[in-house]
Design an enzyme around this catalytic site. Sequence first.
Site, short mmCIF file in Angstrom:
data_model
loop_
_atom_site.label_atom_id
_atom_site.label_comp_id
_atom_site.label_asym_id
_atom_site.label_seq_id
_atom_site.Cartn_x
_atom_site.Cartn_y
_atom_site.Cartn_z
N HIS A 1 0.81 -1.22 0.00
CA HIS A 1 0.00 0.00 0.00
C HIS A 1 0.85 1.27 0.00
O HIS A 1 0.34 2.35 -0.29
CB HIS A 1 -0.98 0.00 1.19
CG HIS A 1 -0.35 0.31 2.52
ND1 HIS A 1 -0.01 -0.67 3.43
CD2 HIS A 1 -0.02 1.48 3.11
CE1 HIS A 1 0.50 -0.11 4.51
NE2 HIS A 1 0.50 1.20 4.34
N ASP B 1 0.10 -7.61 1.61
CA ASP B 1 0.57 -6.23 1.71
C ASP B 1 2.09 -6.13 1.65
O ASP B 1 2.70 -5.36 2.39
CB ASP B 1 0.03 -5.56 2.98
CG ASP B 1 0.15 -4.04 2.93
OD1 ASP B 1 0.23 -3.49 1.82
OD2 ASP B 1 0.20 -3.41 4.01
N SER C 1 4.88 2.46 7.91
CA SER C 1 4.46 1.32 7.10
C SER C 1 5.59 0.82 6.21
O SER C 1 6.22 1.60 5.50
CB SER C 1 3.25 1.69 6.23
OG SER C 1 2.13 1.91 7.02
N LEU D 1 -7.90 -24.90 0.98
CA LEU D 1 -8.62 -26.07 1.45
C LEU D 1 -10.03 -26.13 0.90
O LEU D 1 -10.57 -27.19 0.66
CB LEU D 1 -8.67 -26.09 2.98
CG LEU D 1 -7.33 -26.20 3.71
CD1 LEU D 1 -7.55 -26.14 5.21
CD2 LEU D 1 -6.65 -27.50 3.34
N VAL E 1 -12.71 -24.46 2.56
CA VAL E 1 -13.65 -24.42 3.68
C VAL E 1 -13.83 -22.99 4.16
O VAL E 1 -12.92 -22.17 4.06
CB VAL E 1 -13.17 -25.29 4.87
CG1 VAL E 1 -13.16 -26.75 4.51
CG2 VAL E 1 -11.82 -24.83 5.37
N LEU E 2 -15.03 -22.69 4.65
CA LEU E 2 -15.28 -21.45 5.38
C LEU E 2 -15.37 -21.84 6.85
O LEU E 2 -16.12 -22.75 7.22
CB LEU E 2 -16.57 -20.80 4.91
CG LEU E 2 -16.63 -20.42 3.43
CD1 LEU E 2 -17.96 -19.77 3.09
CD2 LEU E 2 -15.48 -19.50 3.06
#
Length: 326
Positions: free
Chosen positions: A113, A143, A216, A271, A273-274
């Site tokens: 960013h 990032d 940052s 994978l 999956v949630l």
Amino acid sequence: MRSTSILSLVPAALLCSVLIAGTAFSRELPDFTLLVSENGPAVVNISTKQSLSGSRKPRSLEIPELPEDSPLQDFFRHFFGEEGEIPEDLFQSRSLGSGFIVSSDGDVITNAHVVESGDEIIVRTSDRREFVATLVGTDKRSDIALLKVDAEDLPVARIGSSKDLQVGEWVLAIGSPFGFESSATAGIVSAKGRSLPTENYVPFIQTDVAINPGNSGGPLFNLSGEVIGVNSQIYSRTGGFMGLSFAIPIDVAMDVVNQIKTKGKVSRGWLGVLIQDVTRELAETFGMKQPRGALVAQVLPNSPAAAADLRPGDVILSFNGRDVPT
């Protein structure tokens, strides 16, 4: 007289014990001076230039009617031309950030960013040298960005590992908050493996190191002078430091950097999956003694998870031999 003498010695004894304890405590506090002097030269300041266009750039300026012999006529013609055209180079924005050098021939790591949308990236070293950097690649999900400057024999930051980092361990950040270059701030590791609402690919290191805009992309050091994180985000209601800072573990950052260098992009396994956290109510429903693990809320079709027969309602308690507490 004798009792008075004894009583007068008590405060003196207490004072001595306090001084001795205070001296011992002060000896346990870390001294960051050597760490800063040895590693500061590898930290860089990063700024970007971006030409503004479209609706953000006024197309022309209404020049006031002035007498021909007015000295202001020359001023307006010099800066805005005969028709009030505004030169494009007057409309450039700069963003300030930090970074650190990881190879003597000019590899620099920073946040994605910090350099996004920049037409020109300028890297300035602690000895005031400036380089126009090439953007090798970025990975917005982690990032992380990799830059390249044309130089040799640059000071290099030593890369450590965040795997053995302990909560409560002293850490130091060096960067350019608000453009104040080579600023050092210290604190401790507050937590590990933090998941932020907008970031699902990084197990952040949480610290109480003072991090502000401009930090940052800068390095987070351990007491051995090794980079163990890349400062990335703060949690704030004011826009400034409030005691919650988040750094990308250096193991994650270096994996991304190596993939950018070798393949030009970052590949990730999945994978399918949630998952969600196991609350106290869910733990009682599943007959668990305490809430822990990751609850499979949904299995995506034709995914590795579906092929492995994972099902909604499963609770993952360990992965690859490691416990999954949350």
